[in-house]
Design a protein around this motif. Structure first.
Motif, mmCIF file in Angstrom:
data_model
loop_
_atom_site.group_PDB
_atom_site.id
_atom_site.type_symbol
_atom_site.label_atom_id
_atom_site.label_comp_id
_atom_site.label_asym_id
_atom_site.label_seq_id
_atom_site.Cartn_x
_atom_site.Cartn_y
_atom_site.Cartn_z
ATOM 1 N N PRO A 22 0.847 -1.184 0.000
ATOM 2 C CA PRO A 22 0.000 0.000 0.000
ATOM 3 C C PRO A 22 0.887 1.240 0.000
ATOM 4 O O PRO A 22 1.960 1.244 0.613
ATOM 5 C CB PRO A 22 -0.795 -0.124 1.297
ATOM 6 N N ALA A 23 0.435 2.275 -0.682
ATOM 7 C CA ALA A 23 1.231 3.492 -0.792
ATOM 8 C C ALA A 23 0.323 4.715 -0.773
ATOM 9 O O ALA A 23 -0.903 4.601 -0.850
ATOM 10 C CB ALA A 23 2.059 3.459 -2.082
ATOM 11 N N VAL A 24 0.955 5.864 -0.675
ATOM 12 C CA VAL A 24 0.259 7.143 -0.735
ATOM 13 C C VAL A 24 0.980 8.059 -1.714
ATOM 14 O O VAL A 24 2.183 7.930 -1.924
ATOM 15 C CB VAL A 24 0.177 7.815 0.651
ATOM 16 N N THR A 25 0.208 8.951 -2.299
ATOM 17 C CA THR A 25 0.737 9.928 -3.243
ATOM 18 C C THR A 25 0.197 11.293 -2.866
ATOM 19 O O THR A 25 -1.009 11.437 -2.633
ATOM 20 C CB THR A 25 0.303 9.574 -4.675
ATOM 21 N N GLU A 57 -1.970 5.101 9.410
ATOM 22 C CA GLU A 57 -3.090 5.587 8.612
ATOM 23 C C GLU A 57 -2.547 6.195 7.318
ATOM 24 O O GLU A 57 -1.511 6.878 7.348
ATOM 25 C CB GLU A 57 -3.871 6.661 9.377
ATOM 26 N N PRO A 58 -3.208 5.983 6.182
ATOM 27 C CA PRO A 58 -2.741 6.594 4.934
ATOM 28 C C PRO A 58 -2.590 8.117 5.022
ATOM 29 O O PRO A 58 -1.626 8.679 4.498
ATOM 30 C CB PRO A 58 -3.800 6.179 3.915
ATOM 31 N N THR A 102 -1.809 2.791 -4.632
ATOM 32 C CA THR A 102 -1.649 4.071 -3.961
ATOM 33 C C THR A 102 -2.945 4.858 -3.881
ATOM 34 O O THR A 102 -3.758 4.821 -4.805
ATOM 35 C CB THR A 102 -0.550 4.911 -4.645
ATOM 36 N N THR A 103 -3.109 5.515 -2.767
ATOM 37 C CA THR A 103 -4.191 6.477 -2.588
ATOM 38 C C THR A 103 -3.582 7.856 -2.781
ATOM 39 O O THR A 103 -2.610 8.209 -2.096
ATOM 40 C CB THR A 103 -4.815 6.370 -1.180
ATOM 41 N N ALA A 104 -4.133 8.617 -3.728
ATOM 42 C CA ALA A 104 -3.630 9.963 -4.012
ATOM 43 C C ALA A 104 -4.466 10.989 -3.254
ATOM 44 O O ALA A 104 -5.692 10.986 -3.339
ATOM 45 C CB ALA A 104 -3.675 10.232 -5.507
#
Length: 148
Positions: A22-25, A57-58, A102-104
């Motif tokens: 899982p990733a974030v942008t 948390e993201p 990823t959640t942007a």
């Protein structure tokens, strides 16, 4: 990108085989300009982000990643979208294979950025037309297009 203890533990077991993370942008904008970073491992331009740590948390991960990579604090204003699949498959120079989901997040800077020059080569502001002319990770085109 520096490897977390969590990923290092998994890599000790699976070697360089594919790891789904899982990733974030961070989609950092100034009107119609986007803040992009040119990464030292690929020399390609991309949006700022990284992996979510276990138990994190993201929202907290995107704030942390931007602070680590740019030295700047951000305000998170919402979610642009979620992205994954073939465009987010990466093979790092050491052979590690990763597939990111990823959640942007749409973000605004609260401070002037000062890039981490171990991880990044440079930061730059680009309008939509300039982004597509850059040597970049192609998946960011979809994220930028989703920002209206």
């Amino acid at each position: 990108m520096p490897r977390s203890d969590y990923v290092a533990t998994i890599r000790a077991r699976i070697g360089t085989d594919l790891l789904l993370l899982p990733a974030v942008t961070a989609v950092i904008r100034d009107a119609e300009r986007f803040l992009l970073a040119r990464h030292s491992h690929s020399e390609l331009w991309s949006l700022i982000g990284g992996a979510v740590e276990p138990g994190e948390e993201p929202f907290d991960a995107v704030v942390r990643e931007v602070l680590e990579e740019t030295g700047a604090r951000i305000r998170v204003d919402g979610i642009v979208g979620a992205y994954g699949g073939a465009p987010l498959m990466v093979e790092y120079p050491n052979g590690d294979q990763v597939g990111y989901v990823t959640t942007a997040f749409e973000c605004h800077l609260m401070d002037d950025p000062r890039p981490d020059l171990d991880e990044l080569l440079e930061l730059g502001w680009f309008d939509r037309d300039a982004v597509i002319e850059l040597p970049r990770h192609s998946w960011i085109d979809r994220v930028v297009a989703d920002c209206r």
